[in-house]
Design a protein around this motif. Structure first.
Motif, PDB file in Angstrom:
ATOM      1  N   THR A  22       0.818  -1.221   0.000  1.00 37.43           N
ATOM      2  CA  THR A  22       0.000   0.000   0.000  1.00 37.43           C
ATOM      3  C   THR A  22       0.854   1.274   0.000  1.00 37.43           C
ATOM      4  OG1 THR A  22      -0.169   0.257   2.413  1.00 37.43           O
ATOM      5  CG2 THR A  22      -1.790  -1.194   1.347  1.00 37.43           C
ATOM      6  N   VAL A  23       2.175   1.118  -0.056  1.00 39.36           N
ATOM      7  CA  VAL A  23       3.039   2.305   0.031  1.00 39.36           C
ATOM      8  C   VAL A  23       4.041   2.314  -1.120  1.00 39.36           C
ATOM      9  CG1 VAL A  23       4.558   3.670   1.508  1.00 39.36           C
ATOM     10  CG2 VAL A  23       2.885   2.137   2.557  1.00 39.36           C
ATOM     11  N   TRP A  24       3.934   3.292  -1.996  1.00 39.01           N
ATOM     12  CA  TRP A  24       4.873   3.406  -3.127  1.00 39.01           C
ATOM     13  C   TRP A  24       6.239   3.915  -2.660  1.00 39.01           C
ATOM     14  CZ3 TRP A  24       7.141   7.897  -5.212  1.00 39.01           C
ATOM     15  CH2 TRP A  24       7.826   7.687  -6.418  1.00 39.01           C
ATOM     16  N   ASN A  25       6.258   4.864  -1.745  1.00 35.58           N
ATOM     17  CA  ASN A  25       7.503   5.393  -1.176  1.00 35.58           C
ATOM     18  C   ASN A  25       8.249   4.239  -0.499  1.00 35.58           C
ATOM     19  OD1 ASN A  25       9.460   6.830   0.240  1.00 35.58           O
ATOM     20  ND2 ASN A  25       8.050   8.359   1.064  1.00 35.58           N
ATOM     21  N   ALA A  26       9.529   4.074  -0.806  1.00 34.35           N
ATOM     22  CA  ALA A  26      10.295   2.983  -0.176  1.00 34.35           C
ATOM     23  C   ALA A  26      10.464   3.181   1.325  1.00 34.35           C
ATOM     24  CB  ALA A  26      11.662   2.852  -0.852  1.00 34.35           C
ATOM     25  N   ARG A  27      10.163   4.376   1.824  1.00 38.05           N
ATOM     26  CA  ARG A  27      10.197   4.612   3.279  1.00 38.05           C
ATOM     27  C   ARG A  27       8.883   4.136   3.895  1.00 38.05           C
ATOM     28  NH1 ARG A  27      10.806  10.441   4.855  1.00 38.05           N
ATOM     29  NH2 ARG A  27      11.399   9.827   6.952  1.00 38.05           N
ATOM     30  N   TRP A  68       2.824  10.350  -0.110  1.00 30.76           N
ATOM     31  CA  TRP A  68       4.247  10.337   0.253  1.00 30.76           C
ATOM     32  C   TRP A  68       4.428   9.904   1.702  1.00 30.76           C
ATOM     33  CZ3 TRP A  68       7.283  11.242  -3.876  1.00 30.76           C
ATOM     34  CH2 TRP A  68       6.814  12.085  -4.900  1.00 30.76           C
ATOM     35  N   ALA A  69       3.510  10.361   2.554  1.00 31.06           N
ATOM     36  CA  ALA A  69       3.635  10.117   3.991  1.00 31.06           C
ATOM     37  C   ALA A  69       2.936   8.830   4.406  1.00 31.06           C
ATOM     38  CB  ALA A  69       3.046  11.300   4.755  1.00 31.06           C
ATOM     39  N   ASP A 405       1.483  17.172  -1.828  1.00 29.31           N
ATOM     40  CA  ASP A 405       2.846  16.904  -1.369  1.00 29.31           C
ATOM     41  C   ASP A 405       2.976  17.185   0.116  1.00 29.31           C
ATOM     42  OD1 ASP A 405       3.735  16.347  -4.018  1.00 29.31           O
ATOM     43  OD2 ASP A 405       3.694  18.486  -4.439  1.00 29.31           O
ATOM     44  N   GLU A 406       1.915  16.930   0.846  1.00 28.62           N
ATOM     45  CA  GLU A 406       1.881  17.302   2.261  1.00 28.62           C
ATOM     46  C   GLU A 406       2.738  16.363   3.105  1.00 28.62           C
ATOM     47  OE1 GLU A 406      -0.351  15.393   0.897  1.00 28.62           O
ATOM     48  OE2 GLU A 406      -0.894  13.872   2.354  1.00 28.62           O
ATOM     49  N   ASN A 407       3.105  16.874   4.261  1.00 25.52           N
ATOM     50  CA  ASN A 407       3.873  16.089   5.230  1.00 25.52           C
ATOM     51  C   ASN A 407       3.326  16.455   6.612  1.00 25.52           C
ATOM     52  OD1 ASN A 407       5.810  14.590   6.529  1.00 25.52           O
ATOM     53  ND2 ASN A 407       7.542  15.458   5.403  1.00 25.52           N
TER      54      ASN A 407
END
Ligand SMILES: Cc1cc2nc3c(=O)[nH]c(=O)nc-3n(C[C@H](O)[C@H](O)[C@H](O)COP(=O)(O)OP(=O)(O)OC[C@H]3O[C@@H](n4cnc5c(N)ncnc54)[C@H](O)[C@@H]3O)c2cc1C
Length: 444
Positions: A22-27, A68-69, A405-407
């Motif tokens: 469910t997460v594209w970002n590797a983080r 992203w988050a 692009d929120e964080n």
């Protein structure tokens, strides 16, 4: 409806793979829901929501996983993955389509292009319409067509009680109002969007300029000055990065790559003409005043800045501050850029036209976003704070942020007007009185 959804409890085989998917970002965050449900149908979604209600679980929802988050990955509760709900049906006569939340924007555009149709989908491959349309949607030709949520005519939603509700301007209008801008704070599961589609623009082209980063002040002063006057069918993204290897630029540079959508090549060239007026144009490392392009080429080009399997930390701001106030911050950003493809994006966006009445309610003349990109987890400590710390330092010049692009978990910030936030809270109290769905990160 057939139900072939999978339910994966924490600690059981398949759970971790399902969570990570469910997460594209590797983080991938160290947050662990108790249960992951991969829905294969609307009925699966209803069953999952009812299960959560019966067991007092909160719900995070995921479509394409491009937050992203990883907003939807929370500790405890249920993580509902609706990426498999991705049908697309197009009605050329009414110029509308219905699309499942898991459909990727680039795939949607490719299907529409086969019928000479178009939609302002996001600029990168893999971004699904689910999260994208809920948060606003800054896509191809969005300066002219508006944030993509303005093209949403209605939604089908599974609400906190497990019911299926169709919301549009006449039916459940508050739910419809909220779904266009609430983004990761939306309090329901969208299972289908009903959208307006557009004729494919006759001409799709671009201009491309690259300047040495030493010319930063000249370039941004000029970009700021021409911003309000650039034809809205032209996008003006200005990228600053330590190198652009795909362009054979191996030094810090500023690249302005501007797509244009027009009825004829003559119109396209005329719309791009202001990009030729940079006072340091004669010192450009690269200058292409006009070239034709296909959307698929554009997607390929953009993906150089957003490679798969990388670790990302982002943050952003909207601003209408004088450029002289922004230059010190831009210089600090330039001086501290992490290795490529990390980059800073400046987007000439406004002035904003009158928007529809919807939760999306905050935008400004210029958009600045930072993308820290790296591949080694050992570098998290070096790069993860780069984007939010610079945006925090420039916050006094910001009118707010956008949700794309929120964080918010790391740096809470304003993303809607106060009136819209109040109305969102009221709508949540009606449609999700038990707070079943997670709210924005940084908020309870
Ligand atoms: C590489 C990359 C490029 C991007 N480019 C752009 C761009 O050009 N323009 C732009 O505007 N944005 C862009 N974004 C931001 C992106 O649009 C948002 O992160 C968006 O939320 C992603 O949608 P998703 O469905 O893929 O993500 P998800 O992570 O699945 O969803 C994001 C959040 O939306 C909510 N949500 C998702 N689906 C549903 C649903 N069906 N029902 C209820 N709530 C739901 C959840 O809270 C979830 O956490 C980009 C992001 C990435 C990583």
């Amino acid at each position: 409806m057939d139900s072939t959804g999978r339910w994966l409890e924490r600690g059981r085989p398949g759970y971790e793979e399902a969570r990570r998917a469910t997460v594209w970002n590797a983080r991938v965050p160290d947050r662990y829901p108790d249960l992951v449900v991969q829905a294969a149908s609307e009925a699966d979604v209803q069953a999952a929501v009812r299960h959560a209600a019966a067991h007092g679980m909160r719900i995070g929802v995921c479509s394409g996983g491009h937050s992203w988050a990883a907003n939807h990955v929370r500790d405890g509760g249920l993580l509902l993955d609706v990426s498999r709900l991705d049908p697309l049906e197009v009605d050329r006569v009414s110029m509308t389509a219905t699309v499942g939340p898991g459909r990727k924007g680039d795939e949607m555009c490719a299907s529409l292009a086969a019928e000479d149709l178009f939609f302002p989908a996001g600029h990168c491959r893999g971004v699904a319409v689910g999260g994208y349309l809920l948060q606003g949607g800054y896509g191809w030709n969005s300066r002219a067509l508006g944030p993509a949520c303005e093209s949403v005519l209605g939604i089908d939603v599974v609400t906190a009680d497990g019911a299926i509700v169709h919301a549009d301007p006449e039916n459940s209008p508050e739910l419809y109002w909220a779904a266009r801008g609430a983004g990761p704070g939306f309090f329901g599961v969208v299972t289908r969007f009903h959208v307006r589609v557009y004729e494919q623009p006759a001409v799709c082209g671009f201009s491309l300029y690259a300047y040495p980063i030493e010319l930063l002040e000249d370039v941004y002063r000029w970009a700021h000055a021409i911003g309000p006057d650039v034809d809205r069918r032209v996008e003006v993204p200005i990228l600053m990065s330590p190198s652009f290897t795909a362009l054979d630029i191996h030094r810090p540079a500023i690249v302005i790559a501007s797509p244009v959508f027009a009825d004829s090549e003559k119109e396209a060239r005329a719309a791009l003409a202001p990009l030729e007026t940079c006072p340091v144009r004669d010192r450009a490392l690269l200058a292409v005043p006009y070239a034709p392009a296909r959307l698929s080429d554009w997607y390929d080009a953009v993906m150089h800045a957003y490679p798969d399997q990388h670790r990302y930390a982002t943050d952003n701001m909207w601003t209408s501050a004088p450029v002289e106030d922004l230059l010190p911050g831009l210089k600090r950003i330039a001086d501290t850029l992490p290795p490529a493809p990390s980059h800073a994006l400046w987007l000439n966006w406004g002035p904003s036209p009158l928007r529809q009445d919807m939760a999306y309610s905050l935008e400004d003349s210029t958009y600045i976003a930072l993308y820290g990109v790296w591949s080694d987890a050992a570098d998290d400590g070096r790069y993860a704070d780069w984007a939010p710390s610079h945006m925090a330092a420039m916050a006094s010049h910001a009118s707010g942020i956008q949700l794309a692009d929120e964080n918010l978990g790391q740096r809470p910030a304003r993303f809607a007007t106060d009136t819209a936030m109040h109305r969102l809270d009221q709508a949540r109290a009606v449609y999700d009185p038990d707070n079943r769905f997670h709210s924005w990160m940084g908020r309870a």
